[in-house]
Scaffold this motif. Sequence first.
Motif, PDB file in Angstrom:
ATOM      1  N   MET A 129      33.547 -19.249  31.383  1.00 20.70           N
ATOM      2  CA  MET A 129      34.207 -20.207  32.270  1.00 20.70           C
ATOM      3  C   MET A 129      35.648 -20.427  31.795  1.00 20.70           C
ATOM      4  SD  MET A 129      33.985 -22.285  34.899  1.00 20.70           S
ATOM      5  CE  MET A 129      32.245 -22.558  35.201  1.00 20.70           C
ATOM      6  N   ALA A 130      36.579 -20.403  32.731  1.00 24.03           N
ATOM      7  CA  ALA A 130      37.988 -20.567  32.392  1.00 24.03           C
ATOM      8  C   ALA A 130      38.302 -22.027  32.052  1.00 24.03           C
ATOM      9  CB  ALA A 130      38.856 -20.116  33.558  1.00 24.03           C
ATOM     10  N   SER A 131      39.266 -22.175  31.162  1.00 27.38           N
ATOM     11  CA  SER A 131      39.760 -23.510  30.808  1.00 27.38           C
ATOM     12  C   SER A 131      41.109 -23.684  31.498  1.00 27.38           C
ATOM     13  CB  SER A 131      39.917 -23.605  29.286  1.00 27.38           C
ATOM     14  OG  SER A 131      40.626 -24.762  28.941  1.00 27.38           O
ATOM     15  N   ILE A 132      41.241 -24.759  32.293  1.00 27.24           N
ATOM     16  CA  ILE A 132      42.476 -24.973  33.056  1.00 27.24           C
ATOM     17  C   ILE A 132      43.138 -26.283  32.623  1.00 27.24           C
ATOM     18  CG2 ILE A 132      43.466 -25.284  35.356  1.00 27.24           C
ATOM     19  CD1 ILE A 132      41.150 -23.679  36.486  1.00 27.24           C
ATOM     20  N   LYS A 133      44.444 -26.200  32.406  1.00 23.69           N
ATOM     21  CA  LYS A 133      45.184 -27.425  32.037  1.00 23.69           C
ATOM     22  C   LYS A 133      46.489 -27.497  32.825  1.00 23.69           C
ATOM     23  CE  LYS A 133      47.607 -25.387  28.078  1.00 23.69           C
ATOM     24  NZ  LYS A 133      47.869 -25.462  26.628  1.00 23.69           N
ATOM     25  N   LYS A 134      46.926 -28.755  33.014  1.00 22.17           N
ATOM     26  CA  LYS A 134      48.186 -28.972  33.723  1.00 22.17           C
ATOM     27  C   LYS A 134      49.327 -28.925  32.722  1.00 22.17           C
ATOM     28  CE  LYS A 134      50.304 -31.980  37.190  1.00 22.17           C
ATOM     29  NZ  LYS A 134      50.131 -33.195  38.017  1.00 22.17           N
ATOM     30  N   GLY A 157      54.267 -29.306  35.823  1.00 20.76           N
ATOM     31  CA  GLY A 157      53.458 -29.554  37.015  1.00 20.76           C
ATOM     32  C   GLY A 157      52.605 -28.384  37.456  1.00 20.76           C
ATOM     33  N   SER A 158      52.812 -27.205  36.881  1.00 21.36           N
ATOM     34  CA  SER A 158      51.987 -26.040  37.231  1.00 21.36           C
ATOM     35  C   SER A 158      50.661 -26.090  36.462  1.00 21.36           C
ATOM     36  CB  SER A 158      52.734 -24.742  36.907  1.00 21.36           C
ATOM     37  OG  SER A 158      52.961 -24.645  35.511  1.00 21.36           O
ATOM     38  N   TYR A 159      49.764 -25.171  36.796  1.00 27.00           N
ATOM     39  CA  TYR A 159      48.451 -25.142  36.146  1.00 27.00           C
ATOM     40  C   TYR A 159      48.240 -23.782  35.479  1.00 27.00           C
ATOM     41  CZ  TYR A 159      47.431 -29.416  38.687  1.00 27.00           C
ATOM     42  OH  TYR A 159      47.469 -30.698  39.174  1.00 27.00           O
ATOM     43  N   GLN A 160      47.698 -23.819  34.261  1.00 30.45           N
ATOM     44  CA  GLN A 160      47.455 -22.583  33.516  1.00 30.45           C
ATOM     45  C   GLN A 160      45.969 -22.478  33.160  1.00 30.45           C
ATOM     46  OE1 GLN A 160      48.604 -21.851  29.251  1.00 30.45           O
ATOM     47  NE2 GLN A 160      49.974 -20.324  30.198  1.00 30.45           N
ATOM     48  N   ALA A 161      45.377 -21.282  33.491  1.00 30.35           N
ATOM     49  CA  ALA A 161      43.980 -21.016  33.148  1.00 30.35           C
ATOM     50  C   ALA A 161      43.927 -20.071  31.961  1.00 30.35           C
ATOM     51  CB  ALA A 161      43.255 -20.408  34.338  1.00 30.35           C
ATOM     52  N   LYS A 198      42.997 -13.962  28.539  1.00 32.58           N
ATOM     53  CA  LYS A 198      43.978 -13.709  29.591  1.00 32.58           C
ATOM     54  C   LYS A 198      44.443 -15.059  30.119  1.00 32.58           C
ATOM     55  CE  LYS A 198      43.739  -9.176  31.710  1.00 32.58           C
ATOM     56  NZ  LYS A 198      45.187  -8.978  31.562  1.00 32.58           N
ATOM     57  N   TYR A 199      45.710 -15.107  30.482  1.00 34.47           N
ATOM     58  CA  TYR A 199      46.298 -16.359  30.963  1.00 34.47           C
ATOM     59  C   TYR A 199      46.863 -16.153  32.361  1.00 34.47           C
ATOM     60  CZ  TYR A 199      46.088 -17.315  25.963  1.00 34.47           C
ATOM     61  OH  TYR A 199      45.657 -17.472  24.662  1.00 34.47           O
ATOM     62  N   VAL A 200      46.661 -17.146  33.217  1.00 34.39           N
ATOM     63  CA  VAL A 200      47.224 -17.067  34.557  1.00 34.39           C
ATOM     64  C   VAL A 200      47.789 -18.441  34.918  1.00 34.39           C
ATOM     65  CG1 VAL A 200      44.985 -17.561  35.653  1.00 34.39           C
ATOM     66  CG2 VAL A 200      46.790 -16.442  36.969  1.00 34.39           C
ATOM     67  N   THR A 201      48.989 -18.444  35.471  1.00 32.82           N
ATOM     68  CA  THR A 201      49.661 -19.700  35.820  1.00 32.82           C
ATOM     69  C   THR A 201      49.947 -19.750  37.323  1.00 32.82           C
ATOM     70  OG1 THR A 201      50.716 -19.753  33.647  1.00 32.82           O
ATOM     71  CG2 THR A 201      51.663 -21.166  35.362  1.00 32.82           C
ATOM     72  N   LYS A 202      49.566 -20.872  37.963  1.00 32.54           N
ATOM     73  CA  LYS A 202      49.788 -21.045  39.399  1.00 32.54           C
ATOM     74  C   LYS A 202      50.349 -22.443  39.650  1.00 32.54           C
ATOM     75  CE  LYS A 202      48.220 -17.033  40.677  1.00 32.54           C
ATOM     76  NZ  LYS A 202      49.085 -16.022  41.365  1.00 32.54           N
ATOM     77  N   SER A 203      50.918 -22.651  40.832  1.00 33.41           N
ATOM     78  CA  SER A 203      51.561 -23.933  41.137  1.00 33.41           C
ATOM     79  C   SER A 203      50.564 -25.039  41.471  1.00 33.41           C
ATOM     80  CB  SER A 203      52.549 -23.754  42.293  1.00 33.41           C
ATOM     81  OG  SER A 203      51.893 -23.218  43.426  1.00 33.41           O
ATOM     82  N   THR A 204      49.354 -24.673  41.949  1.00 33.66           N
ATOM     83  CA  THR A 204      48.346 -25.691  42.283  1.00 33.66           C
ATOM     84  C   THR A 204      47.046 -25.395  41.554  1.00 33.66           C
ATOM     85  OG1 THR A 204      47.403 -24.512  44.180  1.00 33.66           O
ATOM     86  CG2 THR A 204      49.351 -25.899  44.594  1.00 33.66           C
ATOM     87  N   MET A 205      46.216 -26.425  41.410  1.00 33.22           N
ATOM     88  CA  MET A 205      44.914 -26.280  40.768  1.00 33.22           C
ATOM     89  C   MET A 205      44.036 -25.297  41.554  1.00 33.22           C
ATOM     90  SD  MET A 205      42.636 -27.058  38.453  1.00 33.22           S
ATOM     91  CE  MET A 205      42.946 -28.627  37.609  1.00 33.22           C
ATOM     92  N   LYS A 206      44.069 -25.396  42.887  1.00 27.57           N
ATOM     93  CA  LYS A 206      43.249 -24.539  43.732  1.00 27.57           C
ATOM     94  C   LYS A 206      43.590 -23.062  43.523  1.00 27.57           C
ATOM     95  CE  LYS A 206      41.885 -23.856  48.563  1.00 27.57           C
ATOM     96  NZ  LYS A 206      42.080 -24.296  49.966  1.00 27.57           N
ATOM     97  N   GLU A 207      44.891 -22.752  43.507  1.00 28.77           N
ATOM     98  CA  GLU A 207      45.333 -21.371  43.308  1.00 28.77           C
ATOM     99  C   GLU A 207      44.949 -20.873  41.920  1.00 28.77           C
ATOM    100  OE1 GLU A 207      49.347 -21.031  46.076  1.00 28.77           O
ATOM    101  OE2 GLU A 207      49.489 -21.933  44.078  1.00 28.77           O
ATOM    102  N   LYS A 240      42.418 -21.896  40.007  1.00 22.37           N
ATOM    103  CA  LYS A 240      40.971 -21.657  39.936  1.00 22.37           C
ATOM    104  C   LYS A 240      40.596 -20.328  40.597  1.00 22.37           C
ATOM    105  CE  LYS A 240      39.031 -26.336  39.662  1.00 22.37           C
ATOM    106  NZ  LYS A 240      38.234 -27.368  40.382  1.00 22.37           N
ATOM    107  N   ALA A 241      41.217 -20.063  41.761  1.00 23.41           N
ATOM    108  CA  ALA A 241      40.931 -18.825  42.493  1.00 23.41           C
ATOM    109  C   ALA A 241      41.335 -17.604  41.672  1.00 23.41           C
ATOM    110  CB  ALA A 241      41.657 -18.832  43.835  1.00 23.41           C
ATOM    111  N   ALA A 242      42.515 -17.675  41.042  1.00 21.19           N
ATOM    112  CA  ALA A 242      42.999 -16.554  40.224  1.00 21.19           C
ATOM    113  C   ALA A 242      42.103 -16.353  39.002  1.00 21.19           C
ATOM    114  CB  ALA A 242      44.436 -16.812  39.791  1.00 21.19           C
ATOM    115  N   ALA A 243      41.650 -17.449  38.404  1.00 21.43           N
ATOM    116  CA  ALA A 243      40.775 -17.359  37.236  1.00 21.43           C
ATOM    117  C   ALA A 243      39.427 -16.743  37.610  1.00 21.43           C
ATOM    118  CB  ALA A 243      40.581 -18.745  36.625  1.00 21.43           C
ATOM    119  N   ARG A 244      38.891 -17.165  38.792  1.00 21.48           N
ATOM    120  CA  ARG A 244      37.613 -16.610  39.244  1.00 21.48           C
ATOM    121  C   ARG A 244      37.717 -15.110  39.494  1.00 21.48           C
ATOM    122  NH1 ARG A 244      36.897 -21.535  42.159  1.00 21.48           N
ATOM    123  NH2 ARG A 244      37.823 -20.596  44.027  1.00 21.48           N
ATOM    124  N   GLU A 245      38.858 -14.687  40.024  1.00 17.56           N
ATOM    125  CA  GLU A 245      39.070 -13.259  40.288  1.00 17.56           C
ATOM    126  C   GLU A 245      39.025 -12.457  38.985  1.00 17.56           C
ATOM    127  OE1 GLU A 245      42.411 -10.236  42.221  1.00 17.56           O
ATOM    128  OE2 GLU A 245      42.596 -12.398  42.539  1.00 17.56           O
TER     129      GLU A 245
END
Length: 369
Positions: free
Chosen positions: A1-6, A10-14, A29-38, A40-45
């Motif tokens: 399970m990915a760990s996500i923090k703000k 203001g962006s979110y990093q998984a 692996k790290y992925v950064t998106k502008s919203t929590m929803k984006e 989570k989707a990138a982390a699930r992928e």
Amino acid sequence: MASIKKRPNGSYQATIYVGRDDDGKQLFKYVTKSTMKECKAAAREIEQQLIDGSLSQVDNIRIAEWIKNWIDIHNKQYSPSVIVLYKGYLKNHFRPFFKQMKFKDLREIHIKKLQNELLGKMSSTSARRVMSCLRPILYDALKNRNPMKDVKLPKEEKVDYSDVPTTEKFRAIHSAVKGTRDEPIILLAGWCGLRREEIFALKPNDLNFDNCTIRIDEAYVINDQGKYEIKTTKSENGLRTVAAPPYLMNLINDVIKNGFTLTKKERKVIEITEIKNKEEKLIFPMRPDSYTSYLAKLVKDKKIPKTRLHFLRHYHATWLYENDVLDHLAAERLGHDIKVLKAIYQHLGVQKKETINKKIIELQQQEIN
């Protein structure tokens, strides 16, 4: 399970755990998106790629080095000549283009730029071959993230068969070399359909003078070190026995008895010389590429109709077709799969097809009348 923090901005990093390296060190692996929803989707992928086994771990590897290692790893899965070809692509095209680029920086635009550069200095068919080599290499590295997956390869140009001899031109070629050391070589290609590498791998024990047949089971080819060596034929279909006219068998027998004349320059490039058993010695102890260069000069100097050994083989295929030799027998004689024979050679029998088409029309017209 990915760990996500703000993050403070203001962006979110998984952070996704993807396993351990060879030393047991944890890999993330790290992925950064502008919203929590984006995010989570990138982390699930990424997690799904990990489950599917399609997750790539090559982001920080240099592309040129990966290509080199890929070729080395696959050197037993391809013929030596293909490995030499791929190494040439790496040296002349891939390494100069990618330089120190890493996979994490590779984009589709780079692939298109490479292809465009290739098209600027070679034919469409040649560029297609180079790019076709690159496609599986990039897929092995990047899986579904391969930026080449949607890039259209250049079209393969129609092969120009205008230099394949007609019957009249072949007779002119034969007449020009009659009585010379080249006559049996020309006839082995034109009368028997042997490949260049098969001709120069022939040994005395491959010939049966009682039955007028030639056994083809070896080829003189380039290995992965760029040197010529005797190997088994190109494919299982290449293992065959070919009937030859007594005239040609006698010519070859004369070469076996008297030797094949070589110039001083040609002697320097022979790589198989230490065979003591006469039956195992090459009948034509010359490198195939050397003979190709020699033949090109001979054609020019003697004003012989333009040709190559490979086109003489095409001539023989056409001759078989024009003389109604059944497809499966022609394929066997040429050492081809029957599907390959139809795809490559039968387009040469244009005149034969026209004759057949006229005959069909005539027969159908007779039925009406």
